[in-house]
Design an enzyme around this catalytic site. Structure first.
Site, mmCIF file in Angstrom:
data_model
loop_
_atom_site.group_PDB
_atom_site.id
_atom_site.type_symbol
_atom_site.label_atom_id
_atom_site.label_comp_id
_atom_site.label_asym_id
_atom_site.label_seq_id
_atom_site.Cartn_x
_atom_site.Cartn_y
_atom_site.Cartn_z
ATOM 1 C CG ASN A 9 -1.913 1.263 1.443
ATOM 2 O OD1 ASN A 9 -2.015 2.199 0.387
ATOM 3 N ND2 ASN A 9 -2.693 1.202 2.300
ATOM 4 C CD1 TRP A 10 3.163 1.146 -2.210
ATOM 5 C CD2 TRP A 10 3.097 1.830 -4.605
ATOM 6 N NE1 TRP A 10 4.326 0.057 -3.693
ATOM 7 C CE2 TRP A 10 4.549 0.744 -5.368
ATOM 8 C CE3 TRP A 10 3.215 2.950 -5.949
ATOM 9 C CZ2 TRP A 10 5.032 0.863 -6.189
ATOM 10 C CZ3 TRP A 10 4.098 2.688 -6.808
ATOM 11 C CH2 TRP A 10 4.355 1.539 -7.501
ATOM 12 C CE LYS A 11 0.332 3.009 4.673
ATOM 13 N NZ LYS A 11 0.397 3.644 6.597
ATOM 14 C CG HIS A 95 -5.460 1.816 4.919
ATOM 15 N ND1 HIS A 95 -5.315 2.926 6.186
ATOM 16 C CD2 HIS A 95 -4.721 0.800 4.872
ATOM 17 C CE1 HIS A 95 -3.752 2.242 6.562
ATOM 18 N NE2 HIS A 95 -3.501 0.798 5.861
ATOM 19 C CD GLU A 97 -2.790 5.259 6.373
ATOM 20 O OE1 GLU A 97 -2.723 5.466 5.373
ATOM 21 O OE2 GLU A 97 -1.471 4.550 7.464
ATOM 22 C CD GLU A 167 -2.998 -2.704 7.464
ATOM 23 O OE1 GLU A 167 -1.785 -3.000 6.665
ATOM 24 O OE2 GLU A 167 -3.484 -1.497 7.341
ATOM 25 N N GLY A 173 3.349 1.939 10.559
ATOM 26 C CA GLY A 173 4.187 3.752 10.454
ATOM 27 C C GLY A 173 4.432 4.095 11.764
ATOM 28 C CB SER A 213 6.227 -2.185 11.576
ATOM 29 O OG SER A 213 5.092 -0.544 12.505
ATOM 30 N N GLY A 234 3.392 -1.528 4.536
ATOM 31 C CA GLY A 234 3.128 0.688 3.909
ATOM 32 C C GLY A 234 4.316 0.882 3.525
HETATM 33 P P1 13P Z 1 3.337 0.239 7.933
HETATM 34 O O1 13P Z 1 3.704 -0.857 6.969
HETATM 35 O O2 13P Z 1 4.134 1.769 7.054
HETATM 36 O O3 13P Z 1 3.408 0.437 9.239
HETATM 37 O O4 13P Z 1 1.961 0.616 7.113
HETATM 38 C C1 13P Z 1 1.149 -0.797 6.825
HETATM 39 C C2 13P Z 1 -0.302 0.137 6.565
HETATM 40 O O5 13P Z 1 -0.791 0.538 7.229
HETATM 41 C C3 13P Z 1 -0.520 -1.036 5.189
HETATM 42 O O6 13P Z 1 -1.841 -0.528 4.497
#
Ligand code: 13P
Length: 250
Positions: A9-11, A95, A97, A167, A173, A213, A234
């Site tokens: 997930n590149w966000k 997600h 976020e 998640e 993150g 993470s 992420g």
């Molecule tokens: P991180 O791997 O940066 O913690 O993010 C996980 C994530 O939100 C994947 O959707």
């Protein structure tokens, strides 16, 4: 055998040039027989280029979100039909976020799930508890609630189009990963919860990814757990070397 999946997930990262570069590196590093089904989710503006860049590759391109309506006066939004029309068959929904910063509720997500299923899309459905829930030992109830309200209205056959991504918000993150034992404990609970409503055969078939993470250094021990079928990555998915190492850890 459940599908093993590693999704990136590149966000809101990578412009067009950066997207092309990363995809080209990934194609080279992953080779033609990656260890798992590999999915990448670039931002909306780069989806079409990603599809083109990956036309000769097994890597699947997913969207990070979509709107629930077919079309209409929803400025700035993207529909399932628009995604399908450029060859996108997979979408991430729910997600944390999106839930936290854009007010996406379980009820809204149920509508998005329906819209994606109507278009025969595959859904990577995300959910997970916040730190306060875990501290209050409420994490199982929160997760069960998210699944029940957002997803458990679907029909048995719809499960063929569902991938789950647990998640925990406190691990996203933050560098703080759920331990392999914590991940396994929750994934087992998720599978039991599905079995209670839909039966064991469906529960045994659905791939449940862990996200939060995941890094090259911890992927192997997390993926080794029996109910962890891969990861939603992420930060570490933005680097071809890291993402490849994580994929190969499957
Ligand atoms: P991180 O791997 O940066 O913690 O993010 C996980 C994530 O939100 C994947 O959707």
């Amino acid at each position: 055998m459940r599908k093993k999946i590693v999704a990136g997930n590149w966000k809101m990262n990578n412009n067009l040039t950066e997207t092309r570069t990363l995809l080209s590196e990934l194609k080279t590093k992953l080779g033609t027989t990656p260890q798992a089904k590999v999915i990448v989710a670039p931002t909306f503006t780069n989806l079409q280029s990603a599809i083109e860049e990956l036309s000769s590759s097994e890597i699947i391109v997913a969207a990070q979100n979509m709107h629930q309506a077919k079309n209409g006066a929803y400025t700035g939004e993207i529909s399932a039909n628009m995604l399908k029309s450029i060859g996108i068959e997979t979408v991430i929904l729910g997600h944390s976020e999106r839930r936290a910063y854009f007010g996406e509720t379980d009820e809204l997500l149920a509508e998005k799930v329906n819209a994606a299923l109507e278009h025969q899309m595959t859904i990577i459905f995300c959910f997970g508890e916040e730190l306060k829930d875990r501290k209050n030992s409420n994490h199982f109830a929160v997760v069960a609630g998210q699944l029940t309200k957002g997803l458990f209205h679907i029909k048995d056959a719809d499960w063929d189009n569902i991938v789950l991504a647990y998640e925990p918000v406190w691990a996203i993150g933050t560098g703080e990963t759920a331990s392999p034992e914590q991940a396994q404990e929750m994934h087992e609970f998720i599978r039991e919860t599905i079995a209670d409503t839909y039966g064991q055969a469906i529960a045994d078939k659905v791939s449940i990814l862990y996200g939060g993470s995941v890094k090259p250094g911890n992927a192997e021990e997390i993926f080794a757990k029996p109910d962890v079928d891969g990861g939603l990555i992420g930060g570490a998915s933005l680097d071809a070397e890291s993402f490849t190492t994580i994929t190969n850890a499957i």
